[in-house]
Design a protein around this motif. Structure first.
Motif, PDB file in Angstrom:
ATOM      1  N   GLY A  39      66.856   6.501  -0.790  1.00  0.00           N
ATOM      2  CA  GLY A  39      66.330   5.720  -1.914  1.00  0.00           C
ATOM      3  C   GLY A  39      66.585   4.223  -1.868  1.00  0.00           C
ATOM      4  O   GLY A  39      66.159   3.496  -2.769  1.00  0.00           O
ATOM      5  N   ASN A  68      71.943  10.743  10.050  1.00  0.00           N
ATOM      6  CA  ASN A  68      72.026  11.861  10.988  1.00  0.00           C
ATOM      7  C   ASN A  68      71.133  12.996  10.462  1.00  0.00           C
ATOM      8  O   ASN A  68      71.622  13.998   9.934  1.00  0.00           O
ATOM      9  CB  ASN A  68      73.471  12.354  11.180  1.00  0.00           C
ATOM     10  CG  ASN A  68      74.366  11.242  11.665  1.00  0.00           C
ATOM     11  OD1 ASN A  68      74.104  10.632  12.685  1.00  0.00           O
ATOM     12  ND2 ASN A  68      75.394  10.941  10.899  1.00  0.00           N
ATOM     13  N   GLY A  94      65.741   3.541   8.293  1.00  0.00           N
ATOM     14  CA  GLY A  94      66.507   3.249   9.504  1.00  0.00           C
ATOM     15  C   GLY A  94      66.237   4.294  10.584  1.00  0.00           C
ATOM     16  O   GLY A  94      65.275   5.070  10.512  1.00  0.00           O
ATOM     17  N   THR A 134      64.035  -0.688   8.205  1.00  0.00           N
ATOM     18  CA  THR A 134      64.884  -1.352   7.200  1.00  0.00           C
ATOM     19  C   THR A 134      66.311  -1.549   7.691  1.00  0.00           C
ATOM     20  O   THR A 134      67.128  -2.105   6.972  1.00  0.00           O
ATOM     21  CB  THR A 134      64.924  -0.533   5.890  1.00  0.00           C
ATOM     22  OG1 THR A 134      65.562   0.726   6.152  1.00  0.00           O
ATOM     23  CG2 THR A 134      63.529  -0.296   5.333  1.00  0.00           C
ATOM     24  N   THR A 138      69.063   1.139  15.972  1.00  0.00           N
ATOM     25  CA  THR A 138      68.839   2.147  17.016  1.00  0.00           C
ATOM     26  C   THR A 138      67.750   1.793  18.014  1.00  0.00           C
ATOM     27  O   THR A 138      67.755   2.309  19.131  1.00  0.00           O
ATOM     28  CB  THR A 138      68.433   3.491  16.390  1.00  0.00           C
ATOM     29  OG1 THR A 138      67.192   3.291  15.687  1.00  0.00           O
ATOM     30  CG2 THR A 138      69.471   4.004  15.419  1.00  0.00           C
ATOM     31  N   LYS A 156      74.369  17.689  17.565  1.00  0.00           N
ATOM     32  CA  LYS A 156      73.334  16.646  17.505  1.00  0.00           C
ATOM     33  C   LYS A 156      72.424  16.899  18.698  1.00  0.00           C
ATOM     34  O   LYS A 156      72.876  16.889  19.841  1.00  0.00           O
ATOM     35  CB  LYS A 156      73.959  15.249  17.602  1.00  0.00           C
ATOM     36  CG  LYS A 156      74.605  14.802  16.309  1.00  0.00           C
ATOM     37  CD  LYS A 156      74.971  13.326  16.352  1.00  0.00           C
ATOM     38  CE  LYS A 156      73.780  12.438  16.093  1.00  0.00           C
ATOM     39  NZ  LYS A 156      74.158  11.045  15.815  1.00  0.00           N
ATOM     40  N   PRO A 180      74.361  -2.652   3.061  1.00  0.00           N
ATOM     41  CA  PRO A 180      75.786  -2.828   2.779  1.00  0.00           C
ATOM     42  C   PRO A 180      76.525  -3.275   4.046  1.00  0.00           C
ATOM     43  O   PRO A 180      76.048  -3.007   5.163  1.00  0.00           O
ATOM     44  CB  PRO A 180      76.242  -1.441   2.333  1.00  0.00           C
ATOM     45  CG  PRO A 180      75.198  -0.494   2.790  1.00  0.00           C
ATOM     46  CD  PRO A 180      73.924  -1.254   3.001  1.00  0.00           C
ATOM     47  N   MET A 248      66.932  -1.349  22.975  1.00  0.00           N
ATOM     48  CA  MET A 248      66.627   0.076  23.133  1.00  0.00           C
ATOM     49  C   MET A 248      65.123   0.349  23.180  1.00  0.00           C
ATOM     50  O   MET A 248      64.676   1.438  22.859  1.00  0.00           O
ATOM     51  CB  MET A 248      67.299   0.817  21.972  1.00  0.00           C
ATOM     52  CG  MET A 248      67.530   2.284  22.157  1.00  0.00           C
ATOM     53  SD  MET A 248      68.531   2.673  23.610  1.00  0.00           S
ATOM     54  CE  MET A 248      68.468   4.455  23.504  1.00  0.00           C
TER      55      MET A 248
HETATM   56  O1  NZQ Z   1      68.757   6.636   3.187  1.00  0.00           O
HETATM   57  P1  NZQ Z   1      68.762   5.273   2.608  1.00  0.00           P
HETATM   58  O2  NZQ Z   1      68.909   5.258   1.143  1.00  0.00           O
HETATM   59  O3  NZQ Z   1      67.640   4.406   3.092  1.00  0.00           O
HETATM   60  O4  NZQ Z   1      70.145   4.592   3.114  1.00  0.00           O
HETATM   61  C1  NZQ Z   1      70.400   4.351   4.485  1.00  0.00           C
HETATM   62  C2  NZQ Z   1      71.507   5.216   5.071  1.00  0.00           C
HETATM   63  O5  NZQ Z   1      72.394   5.650   4.067  1.00  0.00           O
HETATM   64  C3  NZQ Z   1      70.960   2.963   4.588  1.00  0.00           C
HETATM   65  N1  NZQ Z   1      69.947   1.921   4.690  1.00  0.00           N
HETATM   66  C4  NZQ Z   1      68.949   1.811   5.596  1.00  0.00           C
HETATM   67  N2  NZQ Z   1      68.256   0.678   5.378  1.00  0.00           N
HETATM   68  C5  NZQ Z   1      68.811   0.081   4.298  1.00  0.00           C
HETATM   69  C6  NZQ Z   1      69.881   0.883   3.851  1.00  0.00           C
HETATM   70  N3  NZQ Z   1      70.626   0.535   2.775  1.00  0.00           N
HETATM   71  C7  NZQ Z   1      70.331  -0.598   2.138  1.00  0.00           C
HETATM   72  N4  NZQ Z   1      69.334  -1.435   2.527  1.00  0.00           N
HETATM   73  C8  NZQ Z   1      68.559  -1.131   3.611  1.00  0.00           C
HETATM   74  N5  NZQ Z   1      67.610  -1.987   4.012  1.00  0.00           N
HETATM   75  O6  NZQ Z   1      71.730   2.979   5.786  1.00  0.00           O
HETATM   76  C9  NZQ Z   1      72.293   4.281   5.961  1.00  0.00           C
HETATM   77  C10 NZQ Z   1      72.270   4.643   7.417  1.00  0.00           C
HETATM   78  O7  NZQ Z   1      70.936   4.751   7.865  1.00  0.00           O
HETATM   79  P2  NZQ Z   1      70.592   5.434   9.282  1.00  0.00           P
HETATM   80  O8  NZQ Z   1      69.130   5.460   9.410  1.00  0.00           O
HETATM   81  O9  NZQ Z   1      71.325   6.719   9.403  1.00  0.00           O
HETATM   82  O10 NZQ Z   1      71.248   4.445  10.333  1.00  0.00           O
HETATM   83  P3  NZQ Z   1      70.824   4.105  11.814  1.00  0.00           P
HETATM   84  O11 NZQ Z   1      69.614   3.252  11.833  1.00  0.00           O
HETATM   85  O12 NZQ Z   1      72.041   3.590  12.463  1.00  0.00           O
HETATM   86  O13 NZQ Z   1      70.414   5.516  12.470  1.00  0.00           O
HETATM   87  C11 NZQ Z   1      71.390   6.401  12.971  1.00  0.00           C
HETATM   88  C12 NZQ Z   1      70.702   7.619  13.586  1.00  0.00           C
HETATM   89  O14 NZQ Z   1      69.917   7.235  14.724  1.00  0.00           O
HETATM   90  C13 NZQ Z   1      70.303   8.034  15.855  1.00  0.00           C
HETATM   91  C14 NZQ Z   1      71.749   8.341  15.573  1.00  0.00           C
HETATM   92  O15 NZQ Z   1      72.228   9.411  16.329  1.00  0.00           O
HETATM   93  C15 NZQ Z   1      71.716   8.635  14.073  1.00  0.00           C
HETATM   94  O16 NZQ Z   1      71.292   9.942  13.828  1.00  0.00           O
HETATM   95  N6  NZQ Z   1      70.017   7.303  17.095  1.00  0.00           N
HETATM   96  C16 NZQ Z   1      68.731   7.197  17.500  1.00  0.00           C
HETATM   97  C17 NZQ Z   1      68.399   6.566  18.680  1.00  0.00           C
HETATM   98  C18 NZQ Z   1      67.000   6.443  19.112  1.00  0.00           C
HETATM   99  N7  NZQ Z   1      66.053   7.064  18.427  1.00  0.00           N
HETATM  100  O17 NZQ Z   1      66.717   5.777  20.114  1.00  0.00           O
HETATM  101  C19 NZQ Z   1      69.421   6.000  19.583  1.00  0.00           C
HETATM  102  C20 NZQ Z   1      70.719   5.789  18.893  1.00  0.00           C
HETATM  103  O18 NZQ Z   1      71.754   5.592  19.804  1.00  0.00           O
HETATM  104  C21 NZQ Z   1      71.096   6.888  17.964  1.00  0.00           C
HETATM  105  O19 NZQ Z   1      71.595   8.039  18.634  1.00  0.00           O
END
Ligand code: NZQ
Length: 383
Positions: A39, A68, A94, A134, A138, A156, A180, A248
């Motif tokens: 959200g 995740n 994200g 956003t 990654t 995973k 954050p 990446m």
């Molecule tokens: O869910 P919301 O409410 O949006 O909150 C997210 C989440 O809690 C929050 N967030 C994202 N954008 C925001 C924000 N909060 C405030 N303002 C914004 N603009 O951030 C939290 C984490 O988001 P997440 O998507 O989990 O983080 P990340 O982008 O680091 O993604 C991690 C995932 O990507 C995989 C990882 O294993 C993990 O599952 N990976 C994917 C890769 C790929 N596709 O190439 C490679 C990576 O090495 C990685 O393994």
């Protein structure tokens, strides 16, 4: 330099106001499933921009893809997409939302059990996918990879296919202003480690790739801490967003050896103990560099000199200084670098090693010579 084939079909729209381009990127006749996380996009104005841009499109919304992304959640998204006869997926979020949406896009075209796509069955078709990023971290917005978590299996599960490259990715740095501090730091660490894993191996006669990696690393070191101090500094966010993307999107790793062992060990830490993905990397990487200092010696010395300006003294002292500077950088970003800071002690190590063995991850690294004993030494160094 090794032979390589480079393919990246994702069109990037980078900069302020680019979310409006959604209307021209998604065919007007499409039935769009918009996927999102918990959200945050409702609070920071991103949703409003998406809704405005797609006011003339047929859309339905699937919320709740968690960090995740969980298999069970994605199956609900898949069912919703099927019920609404969606033929285009738009991921807004994200890496987790984008990865999860890639899985839904592939599962929509898979006649069998969707789990098969995570356990070795090749992906043969996928719905078209676009994304609005956003969180810069990654690089999922312009690659064909994803990772889905399966709680029941404590795993995973990575998957990949050229069919999963998003058609387009919209990168408006202002969309990241609301992150954050923890997610800002996670993003910087993740881009940094992605870069190192395609750089810090052994010399491969690839000076251009080396200089590009060193440029990314130095930019992340300079700009990363600024984002914590001035979160709404557009220039800083733009630079970080581009760095994370370039780290990446495939270009950096062309023609050079890779070492993804930090990621592979880190995945087990997330699967078992739910540690943020980037935070697992910050724990494992410094310990891994220390353990692998002999096989990585030439590149460690190059990294010390060109990224950290450590030119003087004995080789081993320069390598120590570079590893310490790396750990210190992560700590200055507020990211823990020890297993103990996550409440884990040596008692956790057998379980982590058992997971690595179960997944066949017993010959890691650029020479495929990092075995379970080596991983154990890394984990002990990471305590
Ligand atoms: O869910 P919301 O409410 O949006 O909150 C997210 C989440 O809690 C929050 N967030 C994202 N954008 C925001 C924000 N909060 C405030 N303002 C914004 N603009 O951030 C939290 C984490 O988001 P997440 O998507 O989990 O983080 P990340 O982008 O680091 O993604 C991690 C995932 O990507 C995989 C990882 O294993 C993990 O599952 N990976 C994917 C890769 C790929 N596709 O190439 C490679 C990576 O090495 C990685 O393994």
């Amino acid at each position: 330099m090794r032979n390589f084939t480079f393919y990246n079909p994702t069109r990037l729209h980078f900069g302020a106001g680019q979310i409006a381009r959604l209307s021209e990127e998604i065919p007007p006749s499409s039935r769009v499933l918009i996927t999102l996380g918990g959200g945050s996009i409702f609070q920071n104005g991103v949703w409003q921009q998406v809704e405005d841009a797609l006011s003339g499109h047929h859309t339905s919304r699937f919320a709740g893809i968690e960090a995740n992304p969980q298999f069970a959640t994605l199956i609900r998204g898949l069912e919703q997409a099927r019920a609404a006869a969606c033929d285009f997926i738009l991921a807004v979020g994200g890496g987790s939302v984008i990865d999860g949406s890639k899985f839904i896009a592939a599962a929509l075209c898979h006649p069998g059990d969707p789990l098969e796509l995570l356990t070795g069955t090749p992906i043969s078709a996928a719905m078209p996918l676009g994304c609005v990023l956003t969180l810069a971290a990654t690089g999922s917005e312009s690659n064909g990879k994803g990772v889905v978590s399966h709680a029941g299996r404590q795993e995973k599960l990575p998957f990949a296919s050229p069919l999963l490259y998003p058609r387009f990715a919209i990168l408006d740095p202002r969309s990241t202003f609301s992150l954050p501090p923890r997610q800002i730091s996670n993003g910087v660490v993740e881009a940094f480690v992605h870069t190192l894993e395609q750089y810090l191996t052994y010399p491969a006669g690839a000076p251009l790739q080396d200089r590009y990696a060193e440029g990314l690393l130095r930019t992340l070191i300079e700009e990363g801490p600024k984002a914590l101090v001035t979160p709404c500094n557009y220039a800083v966010r733009a630079n970080l967003m581009l760095c994370a993307n370039q780290a990446m999107n495939g270009v950096l790793g062309c023609g050079v050896p890779h070492d993804w062992s930090t990621h592979l060990i880190g995945h087990e830490l997330t699967a078992l103990y739910h540690i943020d993905h980037a935070q697992t990397l910050a724990v494992i990487l410094p310990a891994l560099l220390n353990e692998r200092r002999a096989v990585k010696q030439a590149k460690l010395l190059q990294y010390a000199e060109r990224v950290w300006d450590f030119n003087l003294g004995k080789s081993e002292a320069r390598i120590d200084a570079a590893i310490n500077a790396t750990r210190d950088f992560f700590q200055r970003l507020g990211v823990p670098t020890r297993l103990g800071e996550h409440g884990l002690d040596a008692g956790a190590i057998p379980q982590i090693l058992a997971q690595l063995q179960r997944h066949g991850l017993t010959a890691l690294g650029e020479h495929a010579d990092l075995d379970l004993e080596g991983c154990e030494r890394i984990l002990l160094k990471a305590l």
